[in-house]
Design an enzyme around this catalytic site. Structure first.
Site, PDB file in Angstrom:
ATOM      1  N   SER A  62       0.834  -1.190   0.000  1.00  0.00           N
ATOM      2  CA  SER A  62       0.000   0.000   0.000  1.00  0.00           C
ATOM      3  C   SER A  62       0.877   1.252   0.000  1.00  0.00           C
ATOM      4  O   SER A  62       1.823   1.341  -0.761  1.00  0.00           O
ATOM      5  CB  SER A  62      -0.962  -0.047   1.191  1.00  0.00           C
ATOM      6  OG  SER A  62      -2.022   0.870   1.010  1.00  0.00           O
ATOM      7  N   ASP A 206      -5.669  -3.518  -2.699  1.00  0.00           N
ATOM      8  CA  ASP A 206      -4.582  -3.248  -1.755  1.00  0.00           C
ATOM      9  C   ASP A 206      -3.960  -4.539  -1.204  1.00  0.00           C
ATOM     10  O   ASP A 206      -4.663  -5.424  -0.709  1.00  0.00           O
ATOM     11  CB  ASP A 206      -5.163  -2.422  -0.605  1.00  0.00           C
ATOM     12  CG  ASP A 206      -4.113  -1.743   0.234  1.00  0.00           C
ATOM     13  OD1 ASP A 206      -3.133  -2.404   0.603  1.00  0.00           O
ATOM     14  OD2 ASP A 206      -4.275  -0.544   0.518  1.00  0.00           O
TER      15      ASP A 206
END
Length: 720
Positions: A62, A206
């Protein structure tokens, strides 16, 4: 407990520093996800730099992957801080295209809706995310200029790996090569906030969904000493789940908890910066977060210095930040697009041996994205020669071209209103816009419009609308009558749009009125009025936003010939009405000033009630010749001629709160000469407001110098 942990760390460090490893990759760095909280990693990196420690491998996920990627490219912690501070985080967070980049039609319909739901063949659906990442691509294309095109991340100055979650099967996928803008877009696709991103036919979200602190990636690569910077928040309590971002964050990371518990014991040095109020999108706290990262890393200074003596930094830092201009040799296009390379070259003003700035490229891409035909318009750079690049564009069209849009509003004049809007683009003709608004509430109304945007080429459009409301008729601030108002109209017009900010139109209109007074005392107020009208309009609007703009201007001039008819057989001598408004917006920082001049002049026979000019109140969506005028009630002042000057001075006390002072002066009368002879009217208002999830909410108190009364006004939600 902390002292015992520190003893263990020094013991591990002693073994590390007295053991000769055959391999050259010893120190691994894991950077967790966490949205804006990941800015604390930058502070940690700055302390690693100060200690002189060489990191041999980086794993991130991320936003931790974004920070880690730049460190792997050879940028120092301080250089990364400079890069991060140049990013427009607000644009990335809301993915909102600047109003002046929107098409003319979309601009006039912006800032009206709470949300939009795509409509497919199967019905109304929920979009995959509220943000398609348009500005993420622009930012990454510029910041990754040092390593353009397809890269083997294992061959970076510091080897790098990051992760994404395959949303189809839930598997954690390792990214060791690819185009940086693609890979970093995938690993930051936080569910429900950013839409999933497709790479090679697979759809990713993600990487932090499955493992938000990628320690296992470093153990898999046999790194002997693992430093982890962890900015994850522990699970929120029930009392702390007070915002949608916190709820989404908690719901999306339950699967990550097991990976964290399984791997945290493998960490040799754990740094955990914390700022309790920091969240996924609190990039305004960047300075504090970076400082927090430095502070927590400094607690392990002795360990880091000892490590650095054994493994000193040997890789040079990048000598400079990415350039703002580049030489572009060729342009390539992939995906689905109506644009060819010649058009793009012309639009960018490309010439041989001439540099093009990223600002030029981004402006061009924003203009195309503002047409709302494409879900993704991204560009990447590939080396063409030692000094020039190939500019590769990818166009990915929207899967949807029709939406149900919802709005909610309340104001003192019209009460509550619920907007249900059906919007469809490219219906019958390309670049056409169809919109049907149905507004239910205390005063129902609606509008249908179909237009085709062919630029400067005139095209045909149709519009129909109806309005209903009830209001008092005033005389000397006293109500003397009460009317119920209904109108229905249908327009056919020709419109030319020479630029996104300009429209020139003219057409014919039929309009029917049914106005019923409580007391039949005014012969100009009657029901069953039918008109056949002709109109022309010039409209210019480049305001940066509809509500409290700080840049740009608005200019709107109309000429209407109003001809009452009896069943289209008998026509009464017409009246000509000329109306205009000019608005200029100024602003600096949190301070803004809007000045407005507005006038209406009538020539010919005395018009009936619906076409008179009325002044009063603070609304922003009035119809016909009804205009706001602070200090008076809705439609309290009436006549055939008017001239108004108004100034709104506002201060944003916080990014989402504002105080506004409004002052207006004006004249109103029956004849043009009355605008000279009649006394000046004035009015003022003091307002407090704030931006909420349903739009701006503003409470105002207003009055005028001729009366001691104080009037209140409340507006809630977007105007429509």
């Amino acid at each position: 407990m902390k002292s015992a942990k520190r003893i263990v760390q020094f013991f591990a460090l002693g073994i590390l520093c007295t053991t000769a490893y055959a391999q050259d990759k010893v120190i691994g760095l894991a950077l967790s996800g966490g949205g804006a909280r990941a800015m604390a990693h930058v502070g940690v990196l700055q302390i690693l730099d100060s200690a002189g420690l060489q990191v041999h491998y980086i794993a991130g996920t991320s936003m931790g992957a974004v920070i880690g990627a730049f460190y792997a490219m050879g940028y120092s912690g301080h250089q990364i801080e400079a890069l991060m501070k140049k990013v427009d985080w607000q644009a990335i967070s809301d993915n909102k295209v600047a109003r002046n980049k929107l098409s003319f039609f979309d601009k006039r319909n912006s800032d009206r809706y709470l949300f939009s739901l795509p409509i497919t063949e199967k019905g109304i659906t929920i979009p995959p995310g509220i943000n398609y990442g348009h500005y993420i691509f622009q930012t990454l294309a510029r910041l990754t200029l040092s390593f353009p095109g397809y890269q083997d991340f294992r061959k970076l100055p510091i080897p790098f790996v990051c992760t994404g979650t395959d949303i189809e099967n839930g598997l954690l996928v390792e990214f060791e090569e690819g185009v940086f803008s693609d890979i970093l877009r995938a690993t930051t696709a936080f569910p429900s906030v950013f839409s999933p991103y497709e790479i090679d036919g697979r759809l990713y979200v993600d990487g932090g969904v499955m493992d938000n602190l990628p320690i296992a990636l470093l153990k898999k690569r046999n790194l002997q000493f693992i430093i982890a910077s962890d900015v994850q928040n522990p699970a929120y309590s029930k009392e702390e789940l007070t915002s949608i971002s916190k709820i989404l964050e908690q719901a999306a990371t339950f699967a990550n908890i097991k990976a964290y518990q399984d791997n945290i014991c493998e960490v040799d040095l754990l740094i955990q910066p914390k700022i309790e109020e920091a969240g996924l999108l609190t990039f305004d706290l960047m300075d504090r977060l970076i400082q927090e990262g430095r502070k927590h890393a400094l607690q392990y200074w002795d360990i880091l210095v000892a490590l650095a003596k054994k493994y000193p930094r040997t890789i040079p830092y990048q000598s400079q930040l990415p350039a703002s201009e580049i030489f572009v040799k060729t342009i390539k296009i992939s995906g689905t697009s109506d644009f060819d390379t010649e058009y793009i070259e012309s639009a960018l003003g490309m010439k041989k041996k001439t540099k093009i700035s990223f600002a030029q490229i981004n402006k061009f891409v924003d203009q195309l994205y503002g047409q709302k035909n494409h879900e993704i318009i991204k560009y990447d750079l590939y080396p063409a020669t030692d000094t020039s690049y190939a500019l590769n564009f990818l166009f990915r069209p929207f899967k949807y071209n029709q939406y149900l849009r919802i709005g909610l509003h309340f104001d003192t004049d019209f009460g509550s209103a619920f907007l249900f809007s059906y919007y469809r683009k490219n219906m019958i003709f390309r670049n056409s816009f169809f919109n049907l608004d149905l507004i239910l509430g205390d005063n129902p109304r609606g509008e249908l419009i179909y237009v085709v945007d062919r630029g400067i080429i005139p095209t045909l459009g149709i519009r129909g609308r109806f309005n209903t409301f009830s209001t008092s008729i005033f005389q000397n601030e006293t109500p003397v009558n009460f009317v119920s108002y209904r109108d229905f109209s249908a327009d056919v017009f020709v419109q030319s749009i020479p630029a996104k900010s300009i429209s020139i139109s003219g057409g014919i209109q039929t309009e029917f009125f049914n106005i019923v007074p409580n007391l039949p005392i005014d012969p100009l107020i009657r029901d069953n009025l039918l008109y056949l009208n002709y109109f022309g309009n010039i409209y210019f609007d480049n305001l940066n936003q509809f509500f409290k703009p700080q840049r740009g201007s608005l200019f709107d001039v109309s000429v209407r010939v109003l001809s009452r008819t009896e069943r289209f057989r008998l026509y009464i001598k017409p009246t000509t009405v000329v109306s205009g408004i000019y608005k200029q917006a100024f602003g600096y920082g949190r301070v803004g000033l809007n000045t407005t001049f507005q006038s209406l002049l009538s020539f010919g026979t005395t018009q009936f009630f619906p076409y008179k000019v009325f002044m009063g109140s603070l609304g922003q969506n009035y119809i016909q010749h009804i205009v706001p005028f602070a200090g008076y009630k809705y439609m309290e002042l009436s006549g055939r001629q008017s001239a108004i000057f108004r100034a709104d001075f506002f201060v944003k006390t916080t990014p989402n709160q504002f105080i506004t002072f409004t002052y207006n002066i004006g004249k109103i009368g029956e004849e043009v000469v009355d605008l000279i002879d009649n006394p000046i009217l004035d009015g003022f208002a003091l307002s407090y407001g704030f931006n909420s999830i349903i739009g701006p909410i503003e409470l105002s108190l207003m009055g005028n110098s001729k009366s001691s009364r104080v009037l209140g006004y409340l507006a809630v939600g977007y105007w429509f």
